[in-house]
Design an enzyme around this catalytic site. Structure first.
Site, short mmCIF file in Angstrom:
data_model
loop_
_atom_site.label_atom_id
_atom_site.label_comp_id
_atom_site.label_asym_id
_atom_site.label_seq_id
_atom_site.Cartn_x
_atom_site.Cartn_y
_atom_site.Cartn_z
N LYS A 1 8.55 0.20 3.00
CA LYS A 1 8.35 1.66 3.08
C LYS A 1 6.93 1.98 2.67
O LYS A 1 6.50 1.68 1.54
CB LYS A 1 9.29 2.34 2.10
CG LYS A 1 10.43 3.09 2.75
CD LYS A 1 11.19 3.84 1.67
CE LYS A 1 12.27 4.68 2.25
NZ LYS A 1 12.99 5.41 1.21
N CYS A 2 6.18 2.59 3.59
CA CYS A 2 4.81 3.05 3.28
C CYS A 2 4.82 4.56 3.36
O CYS A 2 5.39 5.14 4.30
CB CYS A 2 3.82 2.51 4.32
SG CYS A 2 3.62 0.74 4.29
#
Ligand code: E4P
Length: 215
Positions: A83-84
């Protein structure tokens, strides 16, 4: 539509996994912190139960550090998805990791323009937060419909994860609209099974049956 669980609670994940209806799990720093657990340990535990994508969020804010974190997380299990956050640095990291074949989930998305950028960066998933959009006085499900239209127009492969779900109705609407995934907190997931008329119906059938047997 795939159903993900939005939690880092292992007991709950095990409970829901038993129904065979959990296609993946999303975590975030708040959810991991709530468990009082080490991120790596907990994510590995989740990945040993659920074989679909498990999202683990990077904690750095610089692109270079996010990329390093993402590469490290990706080694924890074959189904880890990085997850960015939807920031300029987050998108740089998303692009680099995606090019390396690492699945990325661009998170904290609140507009259709942000979702367009995430898809162009090659993200495997994008997470628009419908509940928080509603909380801000806008229409979260309208945002989903816009993103679906944009992705259809240009045949983007990025899958839409409807996130920050607050009601079973939002899950149903996501499926009606054709979103790829809904990530659902456990309390709302539990409500998907229930309807008061189902409970009343069961009670009436059983009452009628026992009355008939007494005759
Ligand atoms: C998504 O991946 C997030 O973990 C989540 O849906 C955030 O939801 P919240 O707005 O209920 O915190």
């Amino acid at each position: 539509m795939k159903l993900f669980l939005d939690t880092a609670d292992l007991v709950i994940i095990q409970k829901y996994a038993a129904w065979g209806l959990v296609d993946g799990v999303t975590t975030n720093p708040s959810l991991i912190a709530k468990e009082g657990m080490d991120l790596e340990k907990r994510v590995k535990e989740i990945a040993s139960i659920i074989h679909g994508p498990i999202s683990a969020e990077v904690l750095s804010t610089e692109a270079k550090d996010m990329i390093e974190e993402g590469r490290r997380y990706a080694k924890w299990a074959s189904n880890i998805c990085i997850k960015c956050p939807m920031t300029p640095n987050g998108l740089l990291a998303a692009q680099t990791l995606s090019k390396e074949g690492i699945a990325v989930n661009v998170t904290l998305v609140f507009s259709a323009a942000q979702a367009l950028l995430a898809a162009k960066a090659g993200a495997a998933f994008v997470s628009p937060f419908v509940g928080r959009v509603d909380d801000a006085g806008q229409d979260g499900m309208e945002l989903i419909s816009e993103i679906i239209e944009i992705y259809k127009n240009y045949q983007f492969k990025t899958e839409i994860i409807v996130a920050s779900i607050r009601s079973p109705r939002q899950v149903a609407l996501s499926a009606i609209m054709g979103a790829h995934v809904c990530t659902i907190p456990p309390d709302i997931y539990g409500k998907l099974f229930r309807h008061p008329l189902t409970d009343q119906g069961i009670k009436k059938f059983l009452d009628d049956w026992s009355k008939a047997k007494k005759k």
